[in-house]
Scaffold this motif. Structure first.
Motif, PDB file in Angstrom:
ATOM      1  N   MET A   3       0.821  -1.210   0.000  1.00  0.00           N
ATOM      2  CA  MET A   3       0.000   0.000   0.000  1.00  0.00           C
ATOM      3  C   MET A   3       0.859   1.266   0.000  1.00  0.00           C
ATOM      4  SD  MET A   3      -2.972   1.200  -0.349  1.00  0.00           S
ATOM      5  CE  MET A   3      -4.101  -0.130  -0.176  1.00  0.00           C
ATOM      6  N   ILE A   4       2.056   1.187   0.609  1.00  0.00           N
ATOM      7  CA  ILE A   4       2.944   2.352   0.592  1.00  0.00           C
ATOM      8  C   ILE A   4       3.262   2.753  -0.848  1.00  0.00           C
ATOM      9  CG2 ILE A   4       5.318   3.106   1.107  1.00  0.00           C
ATOM     10  CD1 ILE A   4       3.628   3.240   3.548  1.00  0.00           C
ATOM     11  N   GLN A   5       3.380   1.754  -1.735  1.00  0.00           N
ATOM     12  CA  GLN A   5       3.670   2.044  -3.139  1.00  0.00           C
ATOM     13  C   GLN A   5       2.534   2.848  -3.769  1.00  0.00           C
ATOM     14  OE1 GLN A   5       4.761  -1.378  -5.452  1.00  0.00           O
ATOM     15  NE2 GLN A   5       4.784  -0.250  -7.369  1.00  0.00           N
ATOM     16  N   GLU A   6       1.275   2.472  -3.479  1.00  0.00           N
ATOM     17  CA  GLU A   6       0.131   3.205  -4.022  1.00  0.00           C
ATOM     18  C   GLU A   6       0.104   4.636  -3.481  1.00  0.00           C
ATOM     19  OE1 GLU A   6      -0.188   0.009  -3.041  1.00  0.00           O
ATOM     20  OE2 GLU A   6      -0.630  -0.854  -4.994  1.00  0.00           O
ATOM     21  N   ILE A   7       0.428   4.780  -2.195  1.00  0.00           N
ATOM     22  CA  ILE A   7       0.463   6.123  -1.604  1.00  0.00           C
ATOM     23  C   ILE A   7       1.500   6.974  -2.328  1.00  0.00           C
ATOM     24  CG2 ILE A   7       1.020   7.444   0.483  1.00  0.00           C
ATOM     25  CD1 ILE A   7      -0.101   5.025   2.091  1.00  0.00           C
ATOM     26  N   GLY A   8       2.671   6.392  -2.585  1.00  0.00           N
ATOM     27  CA  GLY A   8       3.728   7.124  -3.272  1.00  0.00           C
ATOM     28  C   GLY A   8       3.420   7.402  -4.731  1.00  0.00           C
ATOM     29  N   ASN A   9       2.659   6.507  -5.377  1.00  0.00           N
ATOM     30  CA  ASN A   9       2.354   6.658  -6.808  1.00  0.00           C
ATOM     31  C   ASN A   9       1.136   7.531  -7.084  1.00  0.00           C
ATOM     32  OD1 ASN A   9       4.488   5.039  -7.503  1.00  0.00           O
ATOM     33  ND2 ASN A   9       3.264   3.167  -7.679  1.00  0.00           N
ATOM     34  N   ARG A  10       0.318   7.760  -6.083  1.00  0.00           N
ATOM     35  CA  ARG A  10      -0.913   8.522  -6.304  1.00  0.00           C
ATOM     36  C   ARG A  10      -0.598   9.944  -6.766  1.00  0.00           C
ATOM     37  NH1 ARG A  10      -3.265  12.606  -5.142  1.00  0.00           N
ATOM     38  NH2 ARG A  10      -1.556  13.143  -3.742  1.00  0.00           N
ATOM     39  N   ARG A  11      -1.348  10.394  -7.759  1.00  0.00           N
ATOM     40  CA  ARG A  11      -1.235  11.767  -8.251  1.00  0.00           C
ATOM     41  C   ARG A  11      -2.638  12.319  -8.477  1.00  0.00           C
ATOM     42  NH1 ARG A  11       3.116  10.427  -7.034  1.00  0.00           N
ATOM     43  NH2 ARG A  11       5.076  10.547  -8.168  1.00  0.00           N
ATOM     44  N   SER A  12      -2.761  13.622  -8.420  1.00  0.00           N
ATOM     45  CA  SER A  12      -4.013  14.272  -8.804  1.00  0.00           C
ATOM     46  C   SER A  12      -3.990  14.411 -10.325  1.00  0.00           C
ATOM     47  CB  SER A  12      -4.135  15.644  -8.139  1.00  0.00           C
ATOM     48  OG  SER A  12      -4.270  15.494  -6.743  1.00  0.00           O
ATOM     49  N   ILE A  13      -4.906  13.707 -10.984  1.00  0.00           N
ATOM     50  CA  ILE A  13      -4.909  13.644 -12.445  1.00  0.00           C
ATOM     51  C   ILE A  13      -5.952  14.613 -13.005  1.00  0.00           C
ATOM     52  CG2 ILE A  13      -5.329  12.142 -14.447  1.00  0.00           C
ATOM     53  CD1 ILE A  13      -2.684  11.593 -12.937  1.00  0.00           C
ATOM     54  N   ARG A  14      -5.504  15.429 -13.963  1.00  0.00           N
ATOM     55  CA  ARG A  14      -6.377  16.440 -14.556  1.00  0.00           C
ATOM     56  C   ARG A  14      -6.572  16.252 -16.062  1.00  0.00           C
ATOM     57  NH1 ARG A  14      -3.777  18.498 -10.168  1.00  0.00           N
ATOM     58  NH2 ARG A  14      -5.116  19.654  -8.717  1.00  0.00           N
ATOM     59  N   LYS A  15      -6.024  15.155 -16.601  1.00  0.00           N
ATOM     60  CA  LYS A  15      -6.234  14.802 -18.012  1.00  0.00           C
ATOM     61  C   LYS A  15      -6.515  13.307 -18.085  1.00  0.00           C
ATOM     62  CE  LYS A  15      -3.304  18.438 -19.868  1.00  0.00           C
ATOM     63  NZ  LYS A  15      -2.077  18.774 -20.599  1.00  0.00           N
ATOM     64  N   TYR A  16      -7.596  12.959 -18.798  1.00  0.00           N
ATOM     65  CA  TYR A  16      -8.053  11.571 -18.838  1.00  0.00           C
ATOM     66  C   TYR A  16      -8.238  11.062 -20.255  1.00  0.00           C
ATOM     67  CZ  TYR A  16      -8.964  12.025 -13.863  1.00  0.00           C
ATOM     68  OH  TYR A  16      -8.816  12.216 -12.516  1.00  0.00           O
ATOM     69  N   LYS A  17      -8.059   9.756 -20.423  1.00  0.00           N
ATOM     70  CA  LYS A  17      -8.410   9.079 -21.669  1.00  0.00           C
ATOM     71  C   LYS A  17      -9.905   8.762 -21.637  1.00  0.00           C
ATOM     72  CE  LYS A  17      -3.841   6.977 -21.930  1.00  0.00           C
ATOM     73  NZ  LYS A  17      -3.057   5.740 -21.782  1.00  0.00           N
ATOM     74  N   GLU A  18     -10.456   8.413 -22.787  1.00  0.00           N
ATOM     75  CA  GLU A  18     -11.895   8.139 -22.885  1.00  0.00           C
ATOM     76  C   GLU A  18     -12.275   6.755 -22.366  1.00  0.00           C
ATOM     77  OE1 GLU A  18     -13.256   8.785 -26.851  1.00  0.00           O
ATOM     78  OE2 GLU A  18     -12.642  10.893 -26.880  1.00  0.00           O
ATOM     79  N   ASP A  19     -11.303   5.908 -22.083  1.00  0.00           N
ATOM     80  CA  ASP A  19     -11.574   4.518 -21.693  1.00  0.00           C
ATOM     81  C   ASP A  19     -12.624   4.437 -20.577  1.00  0.00           C
ATOM     82  OD1 ASP A  19      -9.215   4.797 -23.077  1.00  0.00           O
ATOM     83  OD2 ASP A  19      -8.156   3.245 -21.999  1.00  0.00           O
ATOM     84  N   LYS A  20     -13.608   3.574 -20.808  1.00  0.00           N
ATOM     85  CA  LYS A  20     -14.644   3.363 -19.779  1.00  0.00           C
ATOM     86  C   LYS A  20     -14.112   2.448 -18.686  1.00  0.00           C
ATOM     87  CE  LYS A  20     -18.606   4.506 -22.347  1.00  0.00           C
ATOM     88  NZ  LYS A  20     -19.339   4.315 -23.470  1.00  0.00           N
ATOM     89  N   ILE A  21     -14.728   2.543 -17.519  1.00  0.00           N
ATOM     90  CA  ILE A  21     -14.344   1.701 -16.385  1.00  0.00           C
ATOM     91  C   ILE A  21     -15.482   0.717 -16.149  1.00  0.00           C
ATOM     92  CG2 ILE A  21     -13.627   1.696 -13.968  1.00  0.00           C
ATOM     93  CD1 ILE A  21     -13.077   4.713 -14.395  1.00  0.00           C
ATOM     94  N   SER A  22     -15.143  -0.554 -15.967  1.00  0.00           N
ATOM     95  CA  SER A  22     -16.170  -1.573 -15.769  1.00  0.00           C
ATOM     96  C   SER A  22     -16.885  -1.379 -14.435  1.00  0.00           C
ATOM     97  CB  SER A  22     -15.554  -2.971 -15.811  1.00  0.00           C
ATOM     98  OG  SER A  22     -14.787  -3.206 -14.635  1.00  0.00           O
ATOM     99  N   LYS A  23     -18.131  -1.828 -14.404  1.00  0.00           N
ATOM    100  CA  LYS A  23     -18.911  -1.755 -13.169  1.00  0.00           C
ATOM    101  C   LYS A  23     -18.233  -2.550 -12.058  1.00  0.00           C
ATOM    102  CE  LYS A  23     -23.534  -2.471 -11.300  1.00  0.00           C
ATOM    103  NZ  LYS A  23     -24.895  -2.953 -11.539  1.00  0.00           N
ATOM    104  N   LYS A  24     -17.662  -3.693 -12.413  1.00  0.00           N
ATOM    105  CA  LYS A  24     -16.986  -4.540 -11.419  1.00  0.00           C
ATOM    106  C   LYS A  24     -15.834  -3.784 -10.748  1.00  0.00           C
ATOM    107  CE  LYS A  24     -14.947  -9.153 -11.002  1.00  0.00           C
ATOM    108  NZ  LYS A  24     -13.543  -9.090 -10.719  1.00  0.00           N
ATOM    109  N   LEU A  25     -15.055  -3.084 -11.555  1.00  0.00           N
ATOM    110  CA  LEU A  25     -13.925  -2.332 -11.009  1.00  0.00           C
ATOM    111  C   LEU A  25     -14.416  -1.151 -10.167  1.00  0.00           C
ATOM    112  CD1 LEU A  25     -10.955  -1.879 -10.678  1.00  0.00           C
ATOM    113  CD2 LEU A  25     -10.867  -0.896 -12.974  1.00  0.00           C
ATOM    114  N   LEU A  26     -15.441  -0.457 -10.635  1.00  0.00           N
ATOM    115  CA  LEU A  26     -16.008   0.659  -9.854  1.00  0.00           C
ATOM    116  C   LEU A  26     -16.522   0.166  -8.501  1.00  0.00           C
ATOM    117  CD1 LEU A  26     -17.870   2.708 -12.593  1.00  0.00           C
ATOM    118  CD2 LEU A  26     -15.968   3.497 -11.170  1.00  0.00           C
ATOM    119  N   GLU A  27     -17.166  -0.996  -8.517  1.00  0.00           N
ATOM    120  CA  GLU A  27     -17.688  -1.535  -7.257  1.00  0.00           C
ATOM    121  C   GLU A  27     -16.561  -1.917  -6.308  1.00  0.00           C
ATOM    122  OE1 GLU A  27     -20.612  -4.525  -8.236  1.00  0.00           O
ATOM    123  OE2 GLU A  27     -22.147  -2.983  -8.548  1.00  0.00           O
ATOM    124  N   GLU A  28     -15.453  -2.390  -6.862  1.00  0.00           N
ATOM    125  CA  GLU A  28     -14.297  -2.711  -6.018  1.00  0.00           C
ATOM    126  C   GLU A  28     -13.726  -1.437  -5.383  1.00  0.00           C
ATOM    127  OE1 GLU A  28     -10.648  -5.642  -5.661  1.00  0.00           O
ATOM    128  OE2 GLU A  28     -12.477  -6.047  -6.757  1.00  0.00           O
TER     129      GLU A  28
END
Length: 196
Positions: free
Chosen positions: A1-26
Motif C-alpha cells: 500500500m505504501i507504493q500506491e500512496i507514493g504513486n498517487r497523483r491528482s490527475i487532470r487529463k483523462y483518456k476516454e476509456d470506460k471503467i467496468s462496473k466490477k472495477l467501480l464496485e471494487e
C-alpha cells in the motif's frame, strides 16, 4: 500500500476509456471499509457516467456561472472561480464522476450548534478516509483520480440535480490517466512532526 500512496497523483487529463462496473464496485467497496466515527458510516456514493455524467457537468458549469455573477455562496473565494472553471473541463474529460454524500449532514452553508459541528467534523474525517481508500484502490489498478472540492461553487445546483438534502462532500473523478505529473513537493518530516 505504501507504493500506491507514493504513486498517487491528482490527475487532470483523462483518456476516454470506460471503467467496468466490477472495477467501480471494487473501488467503492474499499471506501466502505474505512474507519468512521462511532461506526456511523456516513457515506453514500453516486456514480455518474455517460449522458448522466454530461448532465452533471452542465449543472456544475451553470452553478459556477451563477456564482460568478452573484457571489452568493463563496464571496471571499471569488478569486478561485477560474480554477473551478478548469475543474469543469476535467470533469468533462473524466469518464466517471462519483459524487460523495454525507448522509448525516445537511448544507455546509448554514450554522449549526457546537455539538452538531463536532459530529459534522467527525463525519467529514470519516468520509475523507473513505475517499482516500477509493483513490488508493484506483491507483493500485493503474487508474487516475482527482478529489474535487470545487463543487462548493455550484453547491445548490448540484444538490438539486442529485435530488438530495444530504451534504455533498465532493466529487471524485476516476479514469485512465492521460498524463504523468511529477511528484509534488512535501514538507519535511522535521517540519511537521514534534516528539514530546
Amino acid at each position: 500500500m505504501i507504493q500506491e500512496i507514493g504513486n498517487r497523483r491528482s490527475i487532470r487529463k483523462y483518456k476516454e476509456d470506460k471503467i467496468s462496473k466490477k472495477l467501480l464496485e471494487e473501488i467503492i467497496y474499499s471506501a466502505t471499509l474505512a474507519p468512521s466515527a462511532k461506526n456511523r458510516q456516513p457515506w453514500k456514493f453516486i456514480v455518474y457516467q455517460g449522458k448522466e455524467k454530461e448532465k452533471l457537468v452542465v449543472v456544475m458549469r451553470q452553478g459556477i456561472n451563477s456564482e460568478k455573477i452573484t457571489h452568493a455562496l463563496m464571496k471571499e473565494w471569488a478569486f478561485a472561480i477560474p480554477d473551478a472553471e478548469n475543474t469543469v473541463r476535467i470533469m468533462e474529460e473524466a469518464p466517471c464522476l462519483i459524487a460523495v454524500l454525507n448522509t448525516n449532514q445537511k448544507t455546509p452553508f448554514e450554522g449549526i450548534e457546537n455539538e452538531k459541528r463536532i459530529v459534522e467534523i467527525c463525519d467529514s474525517l470519516s468520509i475523507g478516509a473513505a475517499i482516500e481508500n477509493m483513490i488508493l484502490t484506483a491507483t493500485s489498478y493503474g487508474l487516475g483520480t482527482l478529489w474535487i472540492a470545487n463543487t462548493c461553487f455550484a453547491y445548490n445546483e448540484l444538490i438539486e440535480f442529485i435530488g438530495t438534502d444530504n451534504q455533498l462532500t465532493g466529487i471524485v473523478a476516476v479514469g485512465a490517466a492521460n498524463e504523468a505529473p511529477p511528484k509534488r513537493p512535501r514538507k519535511a518530516l522535521r517540519d511537521v512532526v514534534e516528539y514530546r
